[in-house]
Every structure is written in C-alpha cells, then in structure tokens.
Design a protein around this motif. Structure first.
Motif, mmCIF file in Angstrom:
data_model
loop_
_atom_site.group_PDB
_atom_site.id
_atom_site.type_symbol
_atom_site.label_atom_id
_atom_site.label_comp_id
_atom_site.label_asym_id
_atom_site.label_seq_id
_atom_site.Cartn_x
_atom_site.Cartn_y
_atom_site.Cartn_z
ATOM 1 N N ASP A 99 0.836 -1.196 0.000
ATOM 2 C CA ASP A 99 0.000 0.000 0.000
ATOM 3 C C ASP A 99 0.873 1.249 0.000
ATOM 4 O O ASP A 99 0.976 1.969 1.003
ATOM 5 N N ALA A 100 1.529 1.494 -1.128
ATOM 6 C CA ALA A 100 2.352 2.687 -1.297
ATOM 7 C C ALA A 100 2.512 2.945 -2.785
ATOM 8 O O ALA A 100 2.392 2.030 -3.606
ATOM 9 N N MET A 101 2.763 4.202 -3.132
ATOM 10 C CA MET A 101 2.920 4.614 -4.529
ATOM 11 C C MET A 101 4.384 4.919 -4.801
ATOM 12 O O MET A 101 4.945 5.864 -4.251
ATOM 13 N N TRP A 102 4.991 4.097 -5.636
ATOM 14 C CA TRP A 102 6.346 4.344 -6.113
ATOM 15 C C TRP A 102 6.271 5.270 -7.330
ATOM 16 O O TRP A 102 5.416 5.075 -8.210
ATOM 17 N N LEU A 103 7.150 6.255 -7.405
ATOM 18 C CA LEU A 103 7.190 7.117 -8.586
ATOM 19 C C LEU A 103 7.483 6.288 -9.838
ATOM 20 O O LEU A 103 6.919 6.526 -10.905
ATOM 21 N N ARG A 104 8.377 5.332 -9.712
ATOM 22 C CA ARG A 104 8.716 4.468 -10.843
ATOM 23 C C ARG A 104 7.529 3.603 -11.244
ATOM 24 O O ARG A 104 7.092 3.600 -12.392
ATOM 25 N N ASP A 105 7.022 2.826 -10.312
ATOM 26 C CA ASP A 105 5.984 1.861 -10.640
ATOM 27 C C ASP A 105 4.701 2.527 -11.137
ATOM 28 O O ASP A 105 4.042 2.012 -12.047
ATOM 29 N N SER A 106 4.348 3.660 -10.529
ATOM 30 C CA SER A 106 3.099 4.307 -10.940
ATOM 31 C C SER A 106 3.150 4.737 -12.400
ATOM 32 O O SER A 106 2.154 4.620 -13.124
ATOM 33 N N THR A 107 4.303 5.218 -12.858
ATOM 34 C CA THR A 107 4.450 5.522 -14.282
ATOM 35 C C THR A 107 4.408 4.254 -15.116
ATOM 36 O O THR A 107 3.681 4.157 -16.113
ATOM 37 N N ALA A 108 5.192 3.253 -14.726
ATOM 38 C CA ALA A 108 5.285 2.021 -15.510
ATOM 39 C C ALA A 108 3.944 1.302 -15.592
ATOM 40 O O ALA A 108 3.612 0.703 -16.624
ATOM 41 N N GLN A 109 3.155 1.370 -14.529
ATOM 42 C CA GLN A 109 1.849 0.707 -14.520
ATOM 43 C C GLN A 109 0.853 1.392 -15.453
ATOM 44 O O GLN A 109 0.022 0.742 -16.080
ATOM 45 N N ILE A 110 0.927 2.714 -15.549
ATOM 46 C CA ILE A 110 -0.003 3.489 -16.374
ATOM 47 C C ILE A 110 0.472 3.582 -17.824
ATOM 48 O O ILE A 110 -0.330 3.726 -18.754
ATOM 49 N N TRP A 111 1.768 3.477 -18.027
ATOM 50 C CA TRP A 111 2.395 3.684 -19.333
ATOM 51 C C TRP A 111 1.692 2.967 -20.494
ATOM 52 O O TRP A 111 1.436 3.582 -21.546
ATOM 53 N N PRO A 112 1.357 1.667 -20.381
ATOM 54 C CA PRO A 112 0.783 0.968 -21.536
ATOM 55 C C PRO A 112 -0.574 1.488 -21.989
ATOM 56 O O PRO A 112 -1.028 1.146 -23.079
ATOM 57 N N TYR A 113 -1.213 2.319 -21.182
ATOM 58 C CA TYR A 113 -2.526 2.846 -21.553
ATOM 59 C C TYR A 113 -2.448 4.171 -22.299
ATOM 60 O O TYR A 113 -3.484 4.671 -22.762
ATOM 61 N N LEU A 114 -1.267 4.757 -22.412
ATOM 62 C CA LEU A 114 -1.170 6.113 -22.952
ATOM 63 C C LEU A 114 -1.773 6.244 -24.347
ATOM 64 O O LEU A 114 -2.511 7.192 -24.626
ATOM 65 N N LEU A 115 -1.461 5.302 -25.219
ATOM 66 C CA LEU A 115 -1.977 5.401 -26.588
ATOM 67 C C LEU A 115 -3.497 5.314 -26.633
ATOM 68 O O LEU A 115 -4.128 5.834 -27.559
ATOM 69 N N ASN A 443 6.750 -21.746 -7.983
ATOM 70 C CA ASN A 443 7.498 -21.190 -6.848
ATOM 71 C C ASN A 443 7.823 -19.743 -7.182
ATOM 72 O O ASN A 443 8.840 -19.444 -7.798
ATOM 73 N N PHE A 444 6.913 -18.829 -6.801
ATOM 74 C CA PHE A 444 7.061 -17.436 -7.222
ATOM 75 C C PHE A 444 6.928 -16.485 -6.044
ATOM 76 O O PHE A 444 6.466 -16.852 -4.963
ATOM 77 N N THR A 445 7.347 -15.225 -6.269
ATOM 78 C CA THR A 445 7.200 -14.173 -5.271
ATOM 79 C C THR A 445 6.172 -13.153 -5.764
ATOM 80 O O THR A 445 6.070 -12.886 -6.950
ATOM 81 N N ARG A 446 5.411 -12.584 -4.855
ATOM 82 C CA ARG A 446 4.431 -11.530 -5.091
ATOM 83 C C ARG A 446 3.313 -11.966 -6.043
ATOM 84 O O ARG A 446 3.415 -11.845 -7.262
ATOM 85 N N LYS A 447 2.236 -12.410 -5.455
ATOM 86 C CA LYS A 447 1.070 -12.833 -6.223
ATOM 87 C C LYS A 447 0.394 -11.666 -6.926
ATOM 88 O O LYS A 447 -0.220 -11.824 -7.987
ATOM 89 N N TRP A 448 0.523 -10.464 -6.351
ATOM 90 C CA TRP A 448 -0.158 -9.275 -6.882
ATOM 91 C C TRP A 448 0.875 -8.184 -7.113
ATOM 92 O O TRP A 448 1.238 -7.461 -6.213
ATOM 93 N N PHE A 449 1.393 -8.129 -8.335
ATOM 94 C CA PHE A 449 2.451 -7.186 -8.713
ATOM 95 C C PHE A 449 2.035 -6.553 -10.039
ATOM 96 O O PHE A 449 2.288 -7.082 -11.110
ATOM 97 N N ALA A 450 1.372 -5.411 -9.962
ATOM 98 C CA ALA A 450 0.674 -4.849 -11.118
ATOM 99 C C ALA A 450 1.608 -4.451 -12.261
ATOM 100 O O ALA A 450 1.227 -4.541 -13.433
ATOM 101 N N TRP A 451 2.802 -3.971 -11.968
ATOM 102 C CA TRP A 451 3.721 -3.567 -13.033
ATOM 103 C C TRP A 451 3.984 -4.735 -13.979
ATOM 104 O O TRP A 451 3.887 -4.588 -15.200
#
Length: 472
Positions: A99-115, A443-451
């Motif tokens: 529950d936190a907003m990374w400057l990096r991740d927030s851009t990367a998560q939104i990036w594919p929707y720009l077009l 065998n994985f880490t982070r089930k919910w990783f939106a980026w």
C-alpha cells in the motif's frame, strides 16, 4: 496489504452504459475467471475493454487471450484511487500488495494505456491525475522513492537513518524515481497535446529534479542525502555513513539505490544515467515549448549533455569475449561492475527507454553479455531463462526481464520465445509475478504485482499490432 478504497468519480461511465456500448471481455471457457469482478474494479476504461475484446477475437491462442484479459487491465482493476482534489484530477497508484505509490511503478503501470487515452477521456483524466500526484510527491521530497496517500501515515521504515517524514513510505534515492514522471508527462503531452497538467507546480518539480541531479553529481561535496537502515540485508543499507563508496566527480549522477530498491555497489548506475539524459532532454523541450522558460530549458539541456558526454567516457569497458560493452555501475576511478538487473532501467531495457537504439553495436554486445552466464544474475532452468537480481535471490527469474527482452528484440524468433516462456510461467494463476524459480514457475514471489502484469499486456498488445503472426 489492505487495498486502497476506490472513490468513484462523478461522471464515470456507469456499468449499464458500458455494457450497452461494449460487451465486457470474458475469459475463454477453458480457463477460470480470475480477473476481479466488474463491481469490484477500481476503474473502468472503454478503450481498454475494447482492446481486450479485439485481442481475443483476433488471437487464436486462447491462453494468451485469457492472460491479456487478466494482466493488461490489472493496474486499473486493482491499484488506482482516483478523485478530484482542489478541482484537479488526483490519482494514487499502489504497486499491488504494498500500500504505497512508487514514482517508478506508478508511471510504468499506467504507461501501456497512454496510446488509448486518445479514445477515452476518462482514462486521459486518470493519467493526468497520476502526473499531478507525482509532482506533489517530488516537491514533498525529491529523494524519496515511495509515498502514501495519507500525508500523516507513518512508515514501517520510520527508524531509517535519513530525513524521514510522515507520508513517505521509503526514502531510497534512485535516479529513475525522478525520470519516470518526466517520461509519463512528456509522452502524455505528445499523444494528447494536452498541456493543462504542466503548470507552476509541475515547473517547480522539474526544478527540484534538476537541482537534485546536480547535487548528486557530488562535484564539491557528498550532497544532502544519506541513508542507513538497521537490517541484516546488505542490499538495504548504504555503507560509509550512508553516503556509499567514493566516486570521482566526472559528471555522472550518483544513485544510492537501483530500480530494484537494492543498494548500488558503485554509485554511478549506468542505466539510470542514460535514463536521466533522455528525461532531461524531454523536460527541456516541455519547459521551452509549454512554459516558455528558455533559461530553465538551457540548464536542463546542459546537464543532459554533460551526463551524456560522461557516459561516453566512463560507461564503456572492454570485455575479453564481447568487446566494447556498457558496464552496469562505475565509480569514475576506473572500477566497474559487470552485470544486469531485471528492473527497469536496466542495460537490457535501454532501447525501451529510448536511451540507445537496439542497433547500437555497444548495446548489441552488452545484450549478448547480460543474456549469458557472464551475467551473474542470468538464470536458466527447466522453467525458463531470464535475468533476476539480488532483490529476490539467486535462481529467481523476473518475468519483467523476459518481457523487456521481447520489447527490445529485433528477432521474431526471440520475441516468440519470450512470449512462450511467459505463457508457460504464470504458475497457473493467470498473472505475472515479481519472480519465479528457474526450475519451477509455481514457486514465485508476489502474487499481486501490477507492473509485471500491465507491461506483459503491453508486450502482447505491441506484438498484436505489429506482428500478429507471432501470437498464433
């Protein structure tokens, strides 16, 4: 972690109207429905739903259609919190299970929707809200990498030996934290021709970015930033009083942490300095054309040119097997670290960030090295092959690296191989993850990783629109 509560924006498209205009995408019958139910989604985009329907109707591989439906909208479905604050859009974006907003991740998560913003005004408004919030975060503390929506929330890292404030989740200085907001702003402006977010607040954040970069060139002193943490994890702390190992001031910018949030060994992190050059030049164009501030634009351009020249002098080393390649980190004294990390910016990702072309001979040599056993964090096993990093440990491959490999490749067979590896390594969940073991994708880490989810959708959509035959 508790998910952020969604605040509906007055005027959002109602479910009824959306269903009238466009049928929502449905998972193929042979695959379970794992996407968040419609009434639980944080944001609805007509354009994104249309892309899913189009993809599933044209791509014959039903599993890829199912994965695209799950992964591409995951940021919108689960991580965004939109509202209007002081008559301006405001969008808070969490990473997923943190529950936190990374400057990096927030851009990367939104990036594919720009077009898609050209087809969806509500989506455009959402992106504007991300830009606005990122600027507020930078003005709060340009050295912090992650923030809370609640300005009064106190972090679990409050005891870190650095200048922590309420509302800051973590204060790890990473060059890319200040580059990603410029990447989002510049490309949003170019795609939409909308300059409304780029006001005096945005200008002040650009000034703060410039001043922070200059301070971290460390030409006269170590600068105002230091960081230490009481921990057994060496990658979470910075040596020598929190300032890191010494550098020779050659014009490059110091980064105490990598985009993985792991500490650097040598503070001149080469992929991030390349990213800084691109971002400074983009900011200069915007400042000159939108804000008509030639002096600030000149200062941004001057720093970009200085860092670019320093990269040509200090980033390239001679490898006995591959010839001239880019080092991952250097210190200006002649020492360097040869490796790559899965997180972006990475050496592998440089063409994705428009920092170099994928035809650049030095990049080609570097790519061969980082995708080989000569990179200590390249792993190959029964499940797949790809790059990881210290953050998740040895033998753990990050889907992010396989995705970036596909996005930067010139070779159709390599692109198809990357997609096949990703299709086979979601561990039966229908989503991408932070990392998975090279021998066992379950065998994985982070089930919910939106980026990782959203950028996988970006790869599939890119291949769908340019090389559909690879998805057969």
């Amino acid at each position: 972690m508790k998910r952020i509560q969604f605040i509906k924006n007055a005027g959002f498209l109602s479910a009824g109207l959306l269903l009238k205009d466009l049928a929502f995408a449905q998972a193929p019958a042979s695959f379970p429905v794992v996407r968040v139910p419609l009434d639980k989604r944080k944001f609805h985009s007509k354009a994104v739903e249309a892309a899913i329907v189009e993809f599933q109707s044209k791509v014959k591989n039903k599993e890829l259609g199912w994965l695209f439906e799950n992964c591409f909208p995951n940021t919108l479905d689960t991580t965004v919190d939109f509202e209007i604050v002081n008559n301006k859009p405001d969008t808070y974006v969490i990473t997923g299970d943190i529950d936190a907003m990374w400057l990096r991740d927030s851009t990367a998560q939104i990036w594919p929707y720009l077009l898609l913003t050209k087809k969806d005004k509500e989506l455009q408004q959402l992106v504007t809200g991300v830009i606005n919030r990122q600027m507020r975060c930078i003005l709060k503390d340009p050295y912090a990498n992650a923030f809370y929506k609640d300005e009064n929330k106190v972090s679990e890292w409050k005891s870190d030996l650095t200048t922590m404030q309420p509302g800051i989740h973590e204060r790890k200085w990473e060059i890319d934290s200040l580059c990603y907001p410029i990447r989002l702003a510049y490309n949003y402006w170019k795609i939409t021709n909308d300059a409304t977010p780029f006001d005096l607040q945005w200008k002040e954040a650009i000034k703060a970015t410039l001043n922070t970069f200059i301070a971290q060139q460390r030409k006269t002193d170590k600068g105002p930033y230091s960081f230490q943490r009481t921990t057994a994890w060496a990658t979470d702390g910075v040596p020598l009083g929190g300032y890191g190992y010494p550098v020779k001031p050659v014009g490059l910018i110091c980064s105490m942490f990598r985009p993985s949030d792991d500490a650097t060994i040598f503070p001149f992190l080469i992929p991030s300095n390349f990213f800084a050059v691109v971002s400074l030049k983009q900011a200069a164009i915007m400042v000159r054309q939108i804000l008509k501030d030639d002096l600030l634009a000149a200062a941004l351009t001057a720093l970009a040119n200085e860092v670019e020249n320093a990269l040509q002098q200090h980033a390239i080393v001679n490898h006995p097997q591959y010839g001239k390649i880019y080092a991952y980190e250097v210190n200006g004294f002649g020492s360097y670290n040869l490796m790559d990390d899965a997180n972006v910016p990475s050496l592998l990702s440089l063409p994705y960030l428009n920092a170099v072309k994928n035809t650049d001979p030095v990049y080609i040599n570097t790519r061969k090295m980082v995708l080989s056993n000569n990179n200590p964090f390249f792993f190959k096993g029964k499940a797949a092959e790809g790059i990881g990093g210290p953050h998740a440990g040895m033998d753990m491959i990050w889907p992010l690296s396989i995705i970036v490999r596909g996005l930067t490749s010139k070779d159709d067979n390599e692109i198809k191989t990357c997609i096949e590896m990703l299709r086979k390594t979601h561990g039966g969940t229908g989503f991408m993850h932070e990392s998975f073991h090279k021998e066992d994708a379950a065998n994985f880490t982070r089930k919910w990783f939106a980026w990782a989810n959203t950028i996988f959708g970006e790869l599939l959509w890119e291949v769908y629109t340019t090389k559909l035959h690879l998805l057969a």
